[in-house]
Motif scaffolding. Structure first.
Motif, PDB file in Angstrom:
ATOM      1  N   ILE A 164     -18.876  -5.158   3.126  1.00 48.43           N
ATOM      2  CA  ILE A 164     -18.022  -4.620   2.059  1.00 48.43           C
ATOM      3  C   ILE A 164     -17.657  -3.292   2.198  1.00 48.43           C
ATOM      4  CG2 ILE A 164     -18.028  -4.361  -0.359  1.00 48.43           C
ATOM      5  CD1 ILE A 164     -20.103  -6.575  -0.570  1.00 48.43           C
ATOM      6  N   GLN A 165     -18.317  -2.299   2.585  1.00 48.37           N
ATOM      7  CA  GLN A 165     -17.986  -0.961   2.930  1.00 48.37           C
ATOM      8  C   GLN A 165     -16.775  -0.885   3.628  1.00 48.37           C
ATOM      9  OE1 GLN A 165     -21.274   1.775   4.167  1.00 48.37           O
ATOM     10  NE2 GLN A 165     -19.820   2.663   5.397  1.00 48.37           N
ATOM     11  N   PHE A 166     -16.982  -1.407   4.929  1.00 53.78           N
ATOM     12  CA  PHE A 166     -15.863  -1.428   6.160  1.00 53.78           C
ATOM     13  C   PHE A 166     -14.681  -1.986   5.301  1.00 53.78           C
ATOM     14  CE2 PHE A 166     -13.648  -3.479   9.163  1.00 53.78           C
ATOM     15  CZ  PHE A 166     -13.241  -2.422   9.920  1.00 53.78           C
ATOM     16  N   ILE A 167     -14.725  -3.135   4.744  1.00 56.68           N
ATOM     17  CA  ILE A 167     -13.502  -3.837   4.042  1.00 56.68           C
ATOM     18  C   ILE A 167     -12.785  -3.009   3.154  1.00 56.68           C
ATOM     19  CG2 ILE A 167     -12.731  -5.790   2.958  1.00 56.68           C
ATOM     20  CD1 ILE A 167     -14.946  -7.614   4.192  1.00 56.68           C
ATOM     21  N   ALA A 168     -13.481  -2.405   2.200  1.00 55.06           N
ATOM     22  CA  ALA A 168     -13.140  -1.448   1.016  1.00 55.06           C
ATOM     23  C   ALA A 168     -12.335  -0.190   1.578  1.00 55.06           C
ATOM     24  CB  ALA A 168     -14.252  -1.096   0.335  1.00 55.06           C
ATOM     25  N   TYR A 169     -13.126   0.363   2.732  1.00 54.12           N
ATOM     26  CA  TYR A 169     -12.486   1.428   3.224  1.00 54.12           C
ATOM     27  C   TYR A 169     -10.921   1.212   3.848  1.00 54.12           C
ATOM     28  CZ  TYR A 169     -11.420   5.295   6.416  1.00 54.12           C
ATOM     29  OH  TYR A 169     -10.819   6.568   7.138  1.00 54.12           O
ATOM     30  N   VAL A 170     -10.982   0.124   4.829  1.00 53.27           N
ATOM     31  CA  VAL A 170      -9.624  -0.308   5.333  1.00 53.27           C
ATOM     32  C   VAL A 170      -8.670  -0.596   4.181  1.00 53.27           C
ATOM     33  CG1 VAL A 170      -8.476  -2.328   6.732  1.00 53.27           C
ATOM     34  CG2 VAL A 170     -10.692  -1.146   7.660  1.00 53.27           C
ATOM     35  N   LEU A 171      -9.038  -1.368   3.209  1.00 52.59           N
ATOM     36  CA  LEU A 171      -8.087  -1.525   2.057  1.00 52.59           C
ATOM     37  C   LEU A 171      -7.515  -0.370   1.272  1.00 52.59           C
ATOM     38  CD1 LEU A 171      -9.805  -4.977   0.508  1.00 52.59           C
ATOM     39  CD2 LEU A 171      -7.578  -4.694   1.875  1.00 52.59           C
ATOM     40  N   LEU A 172      -8.355   0.613   1.123  1.00 49.73           N
ATOM     41  CA  LEU A 172      -8.234   1.800   0.556  1.00 49.73           C
ATOM     42  C   LEU A 172      -7.228   2.418   1.620  1.00 49.73           C
ATOM     43  CD1 LEU A 172     -11.193   2.760  -1.055  1.00 49.73           C
ATOM     44  CD2 LEU A 172      -9.393   2.005  -2.416  1.00 49.73           C
ATOM     45  N   TRP A 173      -7.353   2.736   2.886  1.00 44.87           N
ATOM     46  CA  TRP A 173      -6.747   3.154   3.698  1.00 44.87           C
ATOM     47  C   TRP A 173      -5.222   2.777   3.639  1.00 44.87           C
ATOM     48  CZ3 TRP A 173      -4.069   1.690   8.275  1.00 44.87           C
ATOM     49  CH2 TRP A 173      -3.728   2.873   8.996  1.00 44.87           C
ATOM     50  N   LEU A 174      -5.078   1.143   3.930  1.00 43.47           N
ATOM     51  CA  LEU A 174      -3.827   0.634   3.839  1.00 43.47           C
ATOM     52  C   LEU A 174      -3.185   0.841   2.486  1.00 43.47           C
ATOM     53  CD1 LEU A 174      -4.732  -2.982   5.455  1.00 43.47           C
ATOM     54  CD2 LEU A 174      -3.612  -1.014   6.499  1.00 43.47           C
ATOM     55  N   TRP A 175      -3.609   1.036   1.354  1.00 42.80           N
ATOM     56  CA  TRP A 175      -3.040   1.437   0.149  1.00 42.80           C
ATOM     57  C   TRP A 175      -2.515   2.763   0.137  1.00 42.80           C
ATOM     58  CZ3 TRP A 175      -0.818  -1.836  -2.646  1.00 42.80           C
ATOM     59  CH2 TRP A 175      -0.522  -1.543  -3.991  1.00 42.80           C
ATOM     60  N   SER A 176      -3.272   3.719   0.788  1.00 41.61           N
ATOM     61  CA  SER A 176      -2.805   4.895   0.963  1.00 41.61           C
ATOM     62  C   SER A 176      -1.446   5.107   1.955  1.00 41.61           C
ATOM     63  CB  SER A 176      -3.660   5.922   1.526  1.00 41.61           C
ATOM     64  OG  SER A 176      -4.656   6.295   0.614  1.00 41.61           O
ATOM     65  N   VAL A 177      -1.413   4.161   2.913  1.00 42.16           N
ATOM     66  CA  VAL A 177      -0.195   4.092   3.761  1.00 42.16           C
ATOM     67  C   VAL A 177       0.835   3.498   2.875  1.00 42.16           C
ATOM     68  CG1 VAL A 177       0.821   2.983   5.508  1.00 42.16           C
ATOM     69  CG2 VAL A 177      -1.389   3.627   5.908  1.00 42.16           C
ATOM     70  N   VAL A 178       0.708   2.599   2.188  1.00 45.88           N
ATOM     71  CA  VAL A 178       1.750   2.049   1.089  1.00 45.88           C
ATOM     72  C   VAL A 178       2.435   3.042   0.297  1.00 45.88           C
ATOM     73  CG1 VAL A 178       2.325   0.321  -0.758  1.00 45.88           C
ATOM     74  CG2 VAL A 178       1.108  -0.392   1.391  1.00 45.88           C
ATOM     75  N   ILE A 179       1.566   3.858  -0.404  1.00 47.23           N
ATOM     76  CA  ILE A 179       1.969   4.690  -1.359  1.00 47.23           C
ATOM     77  C   ILE A 179       2.814   5.936  -0.456  1.00 47.23           C
ATOM     78  CG2 ILE A 179       1.087   6.689  -2.815  1.00 47.23           C
ATOM     79  CD1 ILE A 179      -1.165   4.936  -3.624  1.00 47.23           C
ATOM     80  N   GLN A 180       2.166   6.349   0.571  1.00 51.56           N
ATOM     81  CA  GLN A 180       2.982   7.472   1.179  1.00 51.56           C
ATOM     82  C   GLN A 180       4.293   6.846   1.688  1.00 51.56           C
ATOM     83  OE1 GLN A 180       0.526   8.693   4.353  1.00 51.56           O
ATOM     84  NE2 GLN A 180      -0.874  10.045   2.988  1.00 51.56           N
ATOM     85  N   VAL A 181       4.529   5.695   2.158  1.00 52.36           N
ATOM     86  CA  VAL A 181       5.846   5.055   2.654  1.00 52.36           C
ATOM     87  C   VAL A 181       6.848   5.075   1.471  1.00 52.36           C
ATOM     88  CG1 VAL A 181       6.880   2.922   3.503  1.00 52.36           C
ATOM     89  CG2 VAL A 181       4.659   4.028   4.498  1.00 52.36           C
ATOM     90  N   MET A 182       6.170   4.635   0.260  1.00 50.33           N
ATOM     91  CA  MET A 182       7.243   4.467  -0.981  1.00 50.33           C
ATOM     92  C   MET A 182       7.241   5.947  -1.447  1.00 50.33           C
ATOM     93  SD  MET A 182       5.299   1.465  -2.952  1.00 50.33           S
ATOM     94  CE  MET A 182       6.514   1.612  -4.326  1.00 50.33           C
ATOM     95  N   GLY A 183       6.575   6.826  -1.227  1.00 51.70           N
ATOM     96  CA  GLY A 183       6.870   8.288  -1.505  1.00 51.70           C
ATOM     97  C   GLY A 183       7.932   8.904  -0.540  1.00 51.70           C
ATOM     98  N   LEU A 184       7.897   8.482   0.611  1.00 53.25           N
ATOM     99  CA  LEU A 184       8.881   9.100   1.552  1.00 53.25           C
ATOM    100  C   LEU A 184      10.235   8.141   1.216  1.00 53.25           C
ATOM    101  CD1 LEU A 184       7.051   9.178   4.890  1.00 53.25           C
ATOM    102  CD2 LEU A 184       7.735  11.132   3.560  1.00 53.25           C
ATOM    103  N   SER A 185      10.114   7.084   0.844  1.00 57.85           N
ATOM    104  CA  SER A 185      11.214   6.405   0.532  1.00 57.85           C
ATOM    105  C   SER A 185      11.973   6.958  -1.035  1.00 57.85           C
ATOM    106  CB  SER A 185      10.973   4.822   0.231  1.00 57.85           C
ATOM    107  OG  SER A 185      12.342   4.041  -0.202  1.00 57.85           O
ATOM    108  N   GLU A 186      11.228   7.330  -1.541  1.00 56.21           N
ATOM    109  CA  GLU A 186      11.687   7.982  -3.008  1.00 56.21           C
ATOM    110  C   GLU A 186      12.449   9.346  -2.522  1.00 56.21           C
ATOM    111  OE1 GLU A 186      12.835   8.474  -6.747  1.00 56.21           O
ATOM    112  OE2 GLU A 186      12.255   6.533  -5.990  1.00 56.21           O
ATOM    113  N   ILE A 187      11.449  10.253  -2.249  1.00 57.35           N
ATOM    114  CA  ILE A 187      12.011  11.498  -1.941  1.00 57.35           C
ATOM    115  C   ILE A 187      13.079  11.603  -0.981  1.00 57.35           C
ATOM    116  CG2 ILE A 187      10.017  12.653  -2.601  1.00 57.35           C
ATOM    117  CD1 ILE A 187       9.435  13.189   0.353  1.00 57.35           C
ATOM    118  N   GLN A 188      13.388  10.748  -0.055  1.00 58.92           N
ATOM    119  CA  GLN A 188      14.301  10.713   1.085  1.00 58.92           C
ATOM    120  C   GLN A 188      15.682  10.150   0.829  1.00 58.92           C
ATOM    121  OE1 GLN A 188      14.418  12.637   3.665  1.00 58.92           O
ATOM    122  NE2 GLN A 188      12.353  13.252   3.911  1.00 58.92           N
TER     123      GLN A 188
END
Length: 227
Positions: A164-188
């Motif tokens: 559970i610890q490993f899966i949760a970490y991977v999911l949170l990392w992927l969600w960070s990627v999604v947010i950063q991509v959306m942020g770059l899309s917004e400011i760019q």
């Protein structure tokens, strides 16, 4: 009084003021609005704290990948994560900020460094939140939380918790990627697909820069590399 005035008076009470933004809370599901709100704000203490938390969480994940729990105590792993992960997380924010700001300018869109810094810092809120998972798991099961290959005699509950610890970490990392991509899309001001390509290119450049730095340090200070 005109008919338009009467209609406006009847409709006005139904118009609610826009809900204020709470960046740390709203960035999970409304990142674009958060980054629009942060666009004019200077880099602040919260940005640095988020960078430090991301660095500490990343250091703990690296300790797990290196099977550090088999040779080090929880206290040693925590101390190493704080001493190394804290400055590394903040430095990585500056590095990524420089890379993405330059990539954006080369693509024809110049944005403020504070905007890019906010995207990298607040975009990593889920990754920073994973620090809670590492700490909770370490306090509950000890050094086993940092063993990528746990001992065969590990109890079923502990094995389940590790999964559970490993899966949760991977999911949170992927969600960070999604947010950063959306942020770059917004400011760019670019499509999400193009922003994802920009994010990948920036990560590759950052990896190569860190690899070059590590090789340079290993060449100049062989003892430090061994340590």
């Amino acid at each position: 009084m005109t008919l338009e005035s009467v209609a406006w008076i009847a409709y006005a009470p139904l118009v609610l003021p826009e809900e204020p933004i709470r960046p740390l809370h709203d960035v999970w599901l409304r990142p674009r609005r958060v980054f629009r709100e942060l666009a004019t704000r200077p880099i602040g203490a919260v940005d640095y704290l988020l960078g430090a938390a991301q660095g500490v969480a990343g250091s703990m994940a690296l300790s797990w990948a290196q099977n550090a729990g088999a040779t080090s105590s929880v206290a040693e792993i925590f101390l190493r994560a704080l001493l190394i992960g804290t400055p590394a997380g903040i430095v990585s924010l500056f590095l990524l900020c420089s890379i993405y700001a330059r990539l954006g300018s080369r693509a024809g869109k110049t944005v403020g460094r504070n905007q890019v810094f906010h995207v990298m810092a607040y975009g990593g809120v889920p990754l920073a939140a994973s620090l809670i998972i590492w700490v909770f798991a370490a306090l509950l099961i000890g050094e086993v939380a940092f063993e990528i290959v746990p001992h065969p005699e590990v109890e079923a509950f502990v094995a389940l918790l590790l999964r559970i610890q490993f899966i949760a970490y991977v999911l949170l990392w992927l969600w960070s990627v999604v947010i950063q991509v959306m942020g770059l899309s917004e400011i760019q001001g670019v499509a999400t697909r193009k922003a994802f390509g920009l994010w990948v290119l920036g990560q590759v450049i950052a990896f190569l820069a860190m690899l070059f730095l590590m090789i340079l340090i290993a060449t100049l200070f062989p003892g430090a590399a061994t340590s």
